[in-house]
Design an enzyme around this catalytic site. Structure first.
Site, PDB file in Angstrom:
ATOM      1  N   HIS A  44      46.575  11.802  24.971  1.00 45.88           N
ATOM      2  CA  HIS A  44      45.350  12.556  25.134  1.00 45.88           C
ATOM      3  C   HIS A  44      45.282  13.658  24.087  1.00 45.88           C
ATOM      4  O   HIS A  44      46.299  14.052  23.508  1.00 45.88           O
ATOM      5  CB  HIS A  44      45.281  13.153  26.539  1.00 45.88           C
ATOM      6  CG  HIS A  44      45.057  12.124  27.608  1.00 45.88           C
ATOM      7  ND1 HIS A  44      44.803  12.455  28.916  1.00 45.88           N
ATOM      8  CD2 HIS A  44      45.029  10.770  27.563  1.00 45.88           C
ATOM      9  CE1 HIS A  44      44.641  11.359  29.636  1.00 45.88           C
ATOM     10  NE2 HIS A  44      44.777  10.319  28.828  1.00 45.88           N
ATOM     11  N   GLU A  46      44.894  16.839  24.218  1.00 42.64           N
ATOM     12  CA  GLU A  46      45.709  18.037  24.471  1.00 42.64           C
ATOM     13  C   GLU A  46      47.166  17.812  24.079  1.00 42.64           C
ATOM     14  O   GLU A  46      47.815  18.713  23.526  1.00 42.64           O
ATOM     15  CB  GLU A  46      45.653  18.413  25.958  1.00 42.64           C
ATOM     16  CG  GLU A  46      44.248  18.661  26.488  1.00 42.64           C
ATOM     17  CD  GLU A  46      43.638  17.436  27.156  1.00 42.64           C
ATOM     18  OE1 GLU A  46      43.095  17.596  28.262  1.00 42.64           O
ATOM     19  OE2 GLU A  46      43.720  16.336  26.566  1.00 42.64           O
ATOM     20  N   CYS A  69      43.345  16.392  32.435  1.00 45.17           N
ATOM     21  CA  CYS A  69      43.581  15.526  33.589  1.00 45.17           C
ATOM     22  C   CYS A  69      44.755  16.040  34.413  1.00 45.17           C
ATOM     23  O   CYS A  69      45.702  16.644  33.898  1.00 45.17           O
ATOM     24  CB  CYS A  69      43.827  14.088  33.135  1.00 45.17           C
ATOM     25  SG  CYS A  69      45.359  13.841  32.219  1.00 45.17           S
ATOM     26  N   CYS A  78      48.008  15.928  31.905  1.00 43.41           N
ATOM     27  CA  CYS A  78      47.985  16.908  30.828  1.00 43.41           C
ATOM     28  C   CYS A  78      48.210  18.322  31.361  1.00 43.41           C
ATOM     29  O   CYS A  78      48.750  19.178  30.652  1.00 43.41           O
ATOM     30  CB  CYS A  78      46.656  16.842  30.081  1.00 43.41           C
ATOM     31  SG  CYS A  78      46.465  15.360  29.068  1.00 43.41           S
ATOM     32  N   ALA A 148      11.207   2.005  17.217  1.00 37.74           N
ATOM     33  CA  ALA A 148      10.411   2.676  16.189  1.00 37.74           C
ATOM     34  C   ALA A 148       8.941   2.392  16.464  1.00 37.74           C
ATOM     35  O   ALA A 148       8.570   1.260  16.789  1.00 37.74           O
ATOM     36  CB  ALA A 148      10.807   2.165  14.807  1.00 37.74           C
ATOM     37  N   THR A 190      12.875 -11.154  20.556  1.00 40.95           N
ATOM     38  CA  THR A 190      13.290 -10.484  19.319  1.00 40.95           C
ATOM     39  C   THR A 190      14.091 -11.432  18.437  1.00 40.95           C
ATOM     40  O   THR A 190      13.944 -11.436  17.214  1.00 40.95           O
ATOM     41  CB  THR A 190      14.118  -9.228  19.654  1.00 40.95           C
ATOM     42  OG1 THR A 190      13.295  -8.295  20.365  1.00 40.95           O
ATOM     43  CG2 THR A 190      14.648  -8.569  18.391  1.00 40.95           C
ATOM     44  N   LEU A 198      22.115  -7.990  14.600  1.00 40.98           N
ATOM     45  CA  LEU A 198      22.441  -7.020  15.657  1.00 40.98           C
ATOM     46  C   LEU A 198      23.889  -6.537  15.566  1.00 40.98           C
ATOM     47  O   LEU A 198      24.567  -6.403  16.585  1.00 40.98           O
ATOM     48  CB  LEU A 198      22.180  -7.628  17.047  1.00 40.98           C
ATOM     49  CG  LEU A 198      20.755  -8.113  17.306  1.00 40.98           C
ATOM     50  CD1 LEU A 198      20.646  -8.714  18.700  1.00 40.98           C
ATOM     51  CD2 LEU A 198      19.751  -6.982  17.140  1.00 40.98           C
ATOM     52  N   ARG A 201      26.685  -1.853  11.353  1.00 42.14           N
ATOM     53  CA  ARG A 201      26.920  -1.808   9.911  1.00 42.14           C
ATOM     54  C   ARG A 201      27.123  -0.387   9.430  1.00 42.14           C
ATOM     55  O   ARG A 201      26.878  -0.067   8.258  1.00 42.14           O
ATOM     56  CB  ARG A 201      25.753  -2.477   9.173  1.00 42.14           C
ATOM     57  CG  ARG A 201      25.612  -3.959   9.518  1.00 42.14           C
ATOM     58  CD  ARG A 201      24.564  -4.659   8.667  1.00 42.14           C
ATOM     59  NE  ARG A 201      23.212  -4.251   8.982  1.00 42.14           N
ATOM     60  CZ  ARG A 201      22.490  -4.724   9.990  1.00 42.14           C
ATOM     61  NH1 ARG A 201      23.013  -5.630  10.823  1.00 42.14           N
ATOM     62  NH2 ARG A 201      21.247  -4.315  10.190  1.00 42.14           N
ATOM     63  N   GLY A 290      11.545  -5.783  22.344  1.00 35.82           N
ATOM     64  CA  GLY A 290      10.100  -5.732  22.206  1.00 35.82           C
ATOM     65  C   GLY A 290       9.437  -5.147  23.430  1.00 35.82           C
ATOM     66  O   GLY A 290      10.096  -4.698  24.381  1.00 35.82           O
TER      67      GLY A 290
END
Length: 367
Positions: A44, A46, A69, A78, A148, A190, A198, A201, A290
């Site tokens: 973790h 910490e 934790c 931790c 968009a 789509t 899909l 990248r 869509g």
């Protein structure tokens, strides 16, 4: 804390199904140790910071983005390590939403005489872990609807037509958003219109491949589509058809998993699909689809957050709306909470919450 949050951000894509966490240890104004959680690295944040701080830990302040934790999981608690190291003060952004911790970590530290100060950097820490928070509480993923659109709310010139709307800067931003999630969800429409890959990248490292999920009630997925050709056990199709049909068997041989889910209103049951993703330890889902699937997802109540990339353009009549929803739904629609509006290149991004997993409804928005 700003440095701890930046470190936590370096764990995006590397920690799931664990939370993203960053930690910094400071003594006499000097940073003596820092680290972030990496699932495969096991330790973790910490513990990484404590190991680097070494003899400089006693009397120091630990800045950490998530409550330490207090239970035994893949590692020891931790809190015990922090107490044994002699840390004097712990500044933490948020409490751990895991019911096994949920304040117990803070309580253990305070009983040991350590000063605990929560709340610094809360908003950013919550944003980094909204997927983990929803999943650890409900075992369902956090779903973000991204699209968009033009200023008059349209995503394509006409049904069945692909229309480029957002700027190149926005498209690059969208790739980074793909990097932040475990799965990308779209509909067969789509795939048939755009034939997309899909993929993530962004070029950034990730622990698990981005799972590409397609809702395809009638199993129309073309065998020659780019997503099938590129499948490497990272494509999942939810369908209402038999997963043992001849078409399903061919897809399976090509590295596509076909999973049958019962239909609801003639379509794959979205709520059951989301629950199945949660069962697979998918914490975050990005919905890129869509109007039909966007509308169905909103009506099913599975969308938690909206990310709308607005282009400063007007399309006019005849276009396709962002989501196909009956206008009668409007009186019952939830107001968007904690929204922000930011400029990005030539576009601007609206980000807001339909379901806020932290219940932060104080702010009505900012820009």
């Amino acid at each position: 804390m700003a440095r701890a949050l930046a470190l936590a951000g370096r764990g995006v894509g590397l920690t799931h199904p664990n939370p993203t966490v960053g930690a910094v240890i400071v003594k006499d104004g000097i940073v003596s140790g820092e680290g972030f959680h990496d699932y495969d690295g096991l330790l973790h944040a910490e513990i990484v910071a404590l190991k680097k701080a070494g003899p400089n830990a006693p009397g120091a302040t630990l800045y950490v983005t998530l409550e330490p934790c207090s239970h035994i999981g893949r590692t020891g608690p931790c809190t015990r390590a922090i107490i044994e190291a002699g840390i004097r003060r712990v500044v933490a952004s948020i409490a751990d939403p895991n019911p096994r911790v949920a304040g117990n970590g803070f309580a253990q530290l305070r009983r040991a005489g350590i000063e605990v100060t929560p709340g610094a950097g809360q908003a950013e820490a919550q944003r980094l872990n909204e997927g983990f928070t929803k999943w650890i509480r409900t075992r369902q993923p956090f779903v973000t609807l991204k699209t968009a659109l033009t200023l008059d709310g349209q995503i394509a010139m006409r049904p069945g037509h692909s229309t480029a709307i957002s700027s190149s800067a926005s498209r690059q931003c969208a790739q980074r958003m793909r990097h932040e999630v475990d799965a990308l969800l779209t509909g067969i429409g789509t795939i048939l219109i755009d034939d997309p890959l899909l993929t993530d990248r962004s070029g950034l490292p990730r622990r698990r491949k981005l799972l590409r999920v397609i809702l395809d009630s009638h199993l129309r997925l073309p065998l020659k589509s780019r997503i099938v050709k590129s499948a490497d056990n990272d494509v999942l199709v939810f369908t209402a058809k038999s997963s043992d049909s001849a078409k399903a068997r061919v897809l399976t041989k090509k590295g596509v998993e076909v999973f049958r889910i019962s239909a609801r209103g003639g379509r794959v049951d979205l709520r059951r699909a989301v629950r199945e993703l949660g069962r697979r330890q998918i914490l975050n889902v990005l919905l890129e689809a869509g109007a039909e699937l966007n509308g169905a997802a909103l009506e099913a109540g599975i969308v938690d957050k909206l990310l709308l990339f607005y282009s400063p353009r007007i399309m006019g009549t005849g276009g396709v709306p962002m989501a196909e929803i009956a206008s009668r739904q409007f009186p019952r629609s939830r107001p968007i909470k904690n929204y922000t509006v930011n400029r990005y290149g030539d576009d601007f991004i609206f980000e807001g919450y339909i379901h806020d997993v932290y219940g932060n409804h104080r702010s009505r928005g900012k820009n």
